[in-house]
Design an enzyme around this catalytic site. Structure first.
Site, PDB file in Angstrom:
ATOM      1  N   THR A 168      34.146  23.197  33.076  1.00 46.47           N
ATOM      2  CA  THR A 168      33.307  22.012  32.990  1.00 46.47           C
ATOM      3  C   THR A 168      32.285  22.014  34.120  1.00 46.47           C
ATOM      4  O   THR A 168      31.119  21.665  33.936  1.00 46.47           O
ATOM      5  CB  THR A 168      34.179  20.750  33.040  1.00 46.47           C
ATOM      6  OG1 THR A 168      35.194  20.853  32.043  1.00 46.47           O
ATOM      7  CG2 THR A 168      33.362  19.508  32.776  1.00 46.47           C
ATOM      8  N   GLU A 198      51.893  46.565  37.434  1.00 46.70           N
ATOM      9  CA  GLU A 198      50.521  46.702  36.927  1.00 46.70           C
ATOM     10  C   GLU A 198      49.915  48.035  37.336  1.00 46.70           C
ATOM     11  O   GLU A 198      49.207  48.674  36.558  1.00 46.70           O
ATOM     12  CB  GLU A 198      49.640  45.547  37.420  1.00 46.70           C
ATOM     13  CG  GLU A 198      50.048  44.173  36.886  1.00 46.70           C
ATOM     14  CD  GLU A 198      50.108  44.113  35.369  1.00 46.70           C
ATOM     15  OE1 GLU A 198      49.355  44.862  34.701  1.00 46.70           O
ATOM     16  OE2 GLU A 198      50.919  43.326  34.841  1.00 46.70           O
TER      17      GLU A 198
HETATM   18  P1  ADP Z   1      38.106  23.155  33.804  1.00 52.35           P
HETATM   19  O1  ADP Z   1      37.032  22.471  33.047  1.00 52.35           O
HETATM   20  O2  ADP Z   1      38.006  24.641  33.778  1.00 52.35           O
HETATM   21  O3  ADP Z   1      39.479  22.718  33.433  1.00 52.35           O
HETATM   22  P2  ADP Z   1      36.885  21.815  35.997  1.00 52.35           P
HETATM   23  O4  ADP Z   1      35.531  22.398  35.880  1.00 52.35           O
HETATM   24  O5  ADP Z   1      37.042  20.450  35.442  1.00 52.35           O
HETATM   25  O6  ADP Z   1      37.944  22.780  35.352  1.00 52.35           O
HETATM   26  O7  ADP Z   1      37.322  21.839  37.518  1.00 52.35           O
HETATM   27  C1  ADP Z   1      37.848  20.732  38.163  1.00 52.35           C
HETATM   28  C2  ADP Z   1      37.406  20.686  39.607  1.00 52.35           C
HETATM   29  O8  ADP Z   1      37.952  21.765  40.345  1.00 52.35           O
HETATM   30  C3  ADP Z   1      35.919  20.815  39.777  1.00 52.35           C
HETATM   31  O9  ADP Z   1      35.298  19.585  39.702  1.00 52.35           O
HETATM   32  C4  ADP Z   1      35.785  21.436  41.165  1.00 52.35           C
HETATM   33  O10 ADP Z   1      35.876  20.462  42.170  1.00 52.35           O
HETATM   34  C5  ADP Z   1      37.009  22.294  41.256  1.00 52.35           C
HETATM   35  N1  ADP Z   1      36.719  23.668  40.853  1.00 52.35           N
HETATM   36  C6  ADP Z   1      37.236  24.317  39.790  1.00 52.35           C
HETATM   37  N2  ADP Z   1      36.787  25.576  39.705  1.00 52.35           N
HETATM   38  C7  ADP Z   1      35.937  25.745  40.726  1.00 52.35           C
HETATM   39  C8  ADP Z   1      35.134  26.853  41.174  1.00 52.35           C
HETATM   40  N3  ADP Z   1      35.140  28.031  40.529  1.00 52.35           N
HETATM   41  N4  ADP Z   1      34.367  26.670  42.267  1.00 52.35           N
HETATM   42  C9  ADP Z   1      34.362  25.489  42.924  1.00 52.35           C
HETATM   43  N5  ADP Z   1      35.088  24.425  42.557  1.00 52.35           N
HETATM   44  C10 ADP Z   1      35.886  24.533  41.479  1.00 52.35           C
HETATM   45 ZN    ZN Z   2      53.191  45.200  31.747  1.00 46.50          ZN
HETATM   46 MG    MG Z   3      37.264  21.009  31.640  1.00 45.92          MG
END
Ligand code: ADP
Ligand code: ZN
Ligand code: MG
Length: 617
Positions: A218, A434
Site C-alpha cells: 500500500t 537452502e
Molecule cells: P501492505 O500493504 O504490504 O500490507 P503497508 O504498505 O500497509 O503494507 O505497510 C504498513 C506500514 O509499514 C507502512 O505504512 C510503513 O510505515 C511500514 N512499511 C512497510 N513496508 C515498508 C518499507 N518497505 N519501507 C518503509 N516502511 C515500510
Molecule cells: Zn527445501
Molecule cells: Mg496493504
C-alpha cells in the site's frame, strides 16, 4: 479510511417528511370531495338542483358524485361534486328541510394510510440499510441524498491529484528495490508516454503487487500516487463487495468511466483478493454478485484500448486465490514481488522510521537490523515505535540499544507464534538446507541457473527459498532432466544430513515434489527400466481443472505391480538423495562457506555463490 457511523443525511429526512406531508394533504384534502374547477356542494343542494332539473350530467364513483349543471353556481362554476348520503336517510332529512352532506369516512382515511405507510417504512429501512452497508463516507454522488439512494452503483474511489496531493514518495519506501525499480519505470512511462511510444512499446495495463502483509504494498502505491503526477484513483477491493447483485459491477464500470475521463491516470485496487477471488470459490457470499463484479473488471481491463494511458495497479497478499483469468496476458500480467526485506533492506527501512527519533549513541542500526530477521517493513515501523514507548516509560531522554532489545523481544514473542522469526539454530539449518539446493543445482550441468538464495521466510510456510530461473519454457523433459530436478529438490535434505546434527521437517515440501516426479517417471512416463513403458497411471487430467482423477477411479494393476511401483518410486527418490549427498560431500567447503555467507547476508544473488565442482550424472 475514516469510518463514519451509518447515519442518514438531513436531506433524506427532509424528503421523508415531505412525502409524509404530501400523503396527508392528499388524504385530508379530499375530505370535501372537491376538485379544482368544481364546487363541492352539500348533497341536499344536489337533490334540490336535481329536482329543479338543473343537472345536465353526472358521474358516480362509489359514493362520490361529480357532474355539470345547466347553469352556473354562485361562484361561477358549472361543475360540482358531492358525496352521497344514504337514500333513506336523505329522504327523511329532506322531509324536515335539513341541509345534509356527506364526508369521506374515517375508514377511507385508514385504508389510504395503510396503503401509504408500509411502503414508506420499507423505503426508510432500505435507505438506512444501504447507508449502513456502505459505511457512510465517500463522495456523495448527488448531493446529500446521493449517499444512499442514487450512488449505490457509483465507484467510491478516492481521487488523488497533484493538488489534493499525497506526500509519500519513493524515498519513504526501502528494502524492496526490485519492486521500486519496476514501478519507477511505470511512472516514467506515464510522465513521458511519447518517449516510450517512440519504439512502439505500450504501457503495461495491469500490475499486481504481491507479497506478505506489511511489506509496503500500500505504501508503494501511495508513493506512486505522490510521484506519478497523474490522477490516481485509490480504492479497495472490499468496496466492490456488496449484497445486491449488480452493484459491485456498476461501481467497477463507474470507476473506469471516471478514469477514462482523466487519462493518463492510475487506478489502484488494494486487497484485490476481496473482489478477484476465483469464481465459484466462496460458497457463502452472493455468488452472482461476486462473479458479475469480477467479470465487469475483466471486461473493463480488456476494453480500454492500448492508446489510453490507464494503468491498473493492484495489491494482494493472497495471489493464490485470485481468479486465473485476472492473471492472463493483457490484464494483471506483470507481477511485482514485494518481499520481506533482507538485512540491508531492514537497515534502510529502519533509517526511514528512526529519522525523527532521538537515538542514544550506543544504537547501531546495523545491529538492530541483525536482530530482526523475518521482520517486515510494518514490523520494523512497529519496532521503532515500541522502542520509543519503552524509552519514554523508563523516563529516558533518548532511545537506547537496550530499549530496542526489549522492544524486539516483545515483538518477536508475537511473531514467533506466527512462525515468522527463527531461533539461531533454526536459521543455521535453513541456511545449510537452502545452500544445499543451490549448490546441487550449480553442480549439475544443464540445470536451471540459480538466481537467488534466501533464508528470509517467504509467503506462508516456507522458511527460506532457492530461486531457479528456467532458461526457457519447457514442454518436454528428458528422463535425465527429471532426475536432475529431483536431485536439486533433495539437496536441502542432503545438506542437513551432511551438517550432521539431525534432519528437519523443513524438507517436507521438497520430498513431496520429488516423490511426485518419481511417480511420474515410473507410472506415467514409462521411464523405469524394470516396470517398462507401461502407463500404470490411469488418472485423466481434467482439462479444465487440471485436477487428478476422481477418487473412485479403479486401480488397473495387480497387487504385485503395486508393490513393485512403490519400490521403484522409492528407489528413484533414494538415488536422487544419494547423488545430492555425494555432490555436497565433494563440495563440503563450498557448502560451509555458502551457508556462512547466507547467515550473514540472508540473501545471496547468483554472483555471491561459492564456486562448486561440476558433477556430471
Ligand atoms: P501492505 O500493504 O504490504 O500490507 P503497508 O504498505 O500497509 O503494507 O505497510 C504498513 C506500514 O509499514 C507502512 O505504512 C510503513 O510505515 C511500514 N512499511 C512497510 N513496508 C515498508 C518499507 N518497505 N519501507 C518503509 N516502511 C515500510
Ligand atoms: Zn527445501
Ligand atoms: Mg496493504
Amino acid at each position: 479510511m475514516p469510518t463514519q457511523k451509518p447515519r442518514l443525511p438531513p436531506s433524506v429526512w427532509l424528503i421523508f417528511i415531505g412525502l409524509a406531508v404530501v400523503t396527508m394533504l392528499g388524504v385530508f384534502g379530499n375530505r370535501g370531495g372537491a376538485d379544482a374547477g368544481s364546487t363541492a356542494i352539500p348533497y341536499s343542494q344536489f337533490q334540490q338542483l336535481l329536482d329543479a332539473g338543473k343537472v345536465k350530467q353526472v358521474t358516480v364513483s362509489g359514493n362520490m358524485i361529480r357532474g355539470t349543471l345547466k347553469e352556473k353556481l354562485p361562484d361561477g362554476n358549472t361543475s360540482f361534486s358531492t358525496l352521497q348520503v344514504p337514500a333513506d336517510l336523505a329522504g327523511t332529512l329532506a322531509k324536515h328541510g335539513v341541509e345534509y352532506s356527506a364526508a369521506p369516512s374515517n375508514d377511507a382515511l385508514g385504508t389510504l394510510l395503510s396503503w401509504v405507510v408500509p411502503p414508506l417504512l420499507f423505503v426508510g429501512i432500505w435507505l438506512w440499510a444501504s447507508r449502513a452497508m456502505m459505511g457512510g463516507g465517500g463522495r456523495g454522488g448527488l448531493g446529500g441524498l446521493g449517499g444512499g439512494l442514487f450512488s449505490v452503483g457509483r465507484s467510491r474511489a478516492k481521487l488523488i491529484t497533484a493538488e489534493t496531493g499525497i506526500q509519500t514518495t519513493f524515498d519513504d519506501v526501502a528494502g524492496v528495490d526490485e519492486a521500486k525499480a519496476e514501478l519507477h519505470e511505470i511512472v516514467d512511462f506515464l510522465k513521458r508516454p511519447e518517449e516510450f511510444g517512440r519504439l512502439g512499446a505500450h504501457i503495461p495495463r495491469g500490475i499486481l503487487l504481491v507479497g506478505p502483509p506489511g511489506t509496503g504494498k500500500t505504501l508503494l502505491a501511495r508513493a506512486i500516487a505522490g510521484e506519478a503526477g497523474v490522477p490516481f484513483f485509490s480504492t479497495n477491493g472490499a468496496e466492490f463487495v456488496e449484497m445486491f447483485v449488480g452493484v459491485g459491477a456498476a461501481r467497477v464500470r463507474d470507476l473506469f468511466e471516471q478514469a477514462r475521463g482523466s487519462a493518463p491516470c492510475i487506478i489502484f485496487i488494494d486487497e484485490l483478493d476481496a473482489l478477484g477471488r476465483a469464481r465459484g470459490a466462496s460458497p457463502i457470499t452472493g455468488q452472482d454478485e461476486k462473479e458479475q463484479t469480477l467479470n465487469q473488471l475483466l471486461a473493463e481491463m480488456d476494453g480500454f484500448d492500448r492508446s489510453v494511458a490507464i494503468v491498473v495497479l493492484a495489491a494482494t497478499n493472497r495471489p493464490e486465490i485470485l481468479d486465473p483469468a485476472l492473471l492472463r496476458a493483457g490484464r494483471f500480467d506483470r507481477q511485482v514481488l514485494v518481499d520481506r526485506p533482507d538485512k540491508k533492506g531492514r537497515v534502510d527501512i529502519l533509517k526511514i522510521h528512526l529519522k525523527r527519533m532521538k537515538l542514544a549513541d550506543d544504537v547501531k542500526i546495523e545491529d538492530v537490523a541483525a536482530l530482526t530477521p523475518g521482520f517486515t517493513g510494518a514490523d520494523l515501523a512497529n519496532l521503532a515505535n515500541e522502542a520509543a514507548v519503552v524509552a519514554t516509560r523508563r523516563g529516558g531522554d533518548s532511545v537506547s540499544m537496550d530499549d530496542f532489545t526489549r522492544a524486539i523481544e516483545r515483538i518477536v514473542a508475537g511473531l514467533e507464534k506466527k512462525s515468522r522469526v527463527l531461533i539461531p539454530n533454526e536459521r543455521r539449518i535453513v541456511a545449510y538446507h537452502e545452500m544445499g539446493h543451490a549448490l546441487v543445482a550449480l553442480a549439475i550441468p544443464g540445470s536451471d541457473p540459480v538466481q537467488k538464495v534466501s533464508i528470509i521466510p517467504r509467503g506462508i510456510g516456507a522458511l527460506g527459498y532457492t530461486m531457479q530461473r528456467p532458461v526457457d519454457d519447457r514442454f518436454l523433459m528428458s528422463r535425465q532432466e527429471l532426475e536432475n530436478r529431483m536431485t536439486v529438490l533433495l539437496g536441502g535434505r542432503a545438506a542437513e544430513m551432511i551438517l550432521g546434527d539431525d534432519i528437519s521437517t523443513g524438507a517436507a515440501d521438497d520430498l513431496a515434489k520429488a516423490t511426485d516426479i518419481a511417480r511420474g517417471i515410473v507410472m506415467r512416463f514409462g521411464m523405469d527400466e524394470h516396470l517398462g513403458p507401461v502407463a500404470w497411471d490411469t488418472e485423466q487430467a481434467n482439462f479444465l481443472h487440471d485436477q487428478p482423477g476422481a477418487f473412485w477411479q479403479q486401480r488397473r494393476y495387480s497387487d504385485e505391480t503395486a508393490h513393485e511401483i512403490d519400490q521403484a518410486v522409492r528407489a528413484h527418490v533414494e538415488a536422487a538423495r544419494a547423488r545430492a549427498v555425494s555432490i555436497l560431500q565433494a563440495n563440503r567447503e563450498a557448502l560451509d562457506e555458502g551457508a556462512t555467507a547466507l547467515l550473514a547476508h540472508e540473501t545471496l544473488g547468483a554472483d555471491d555463490l561459492p564456486k562448486v565442482k561440476q558433477m556430471a550424472a
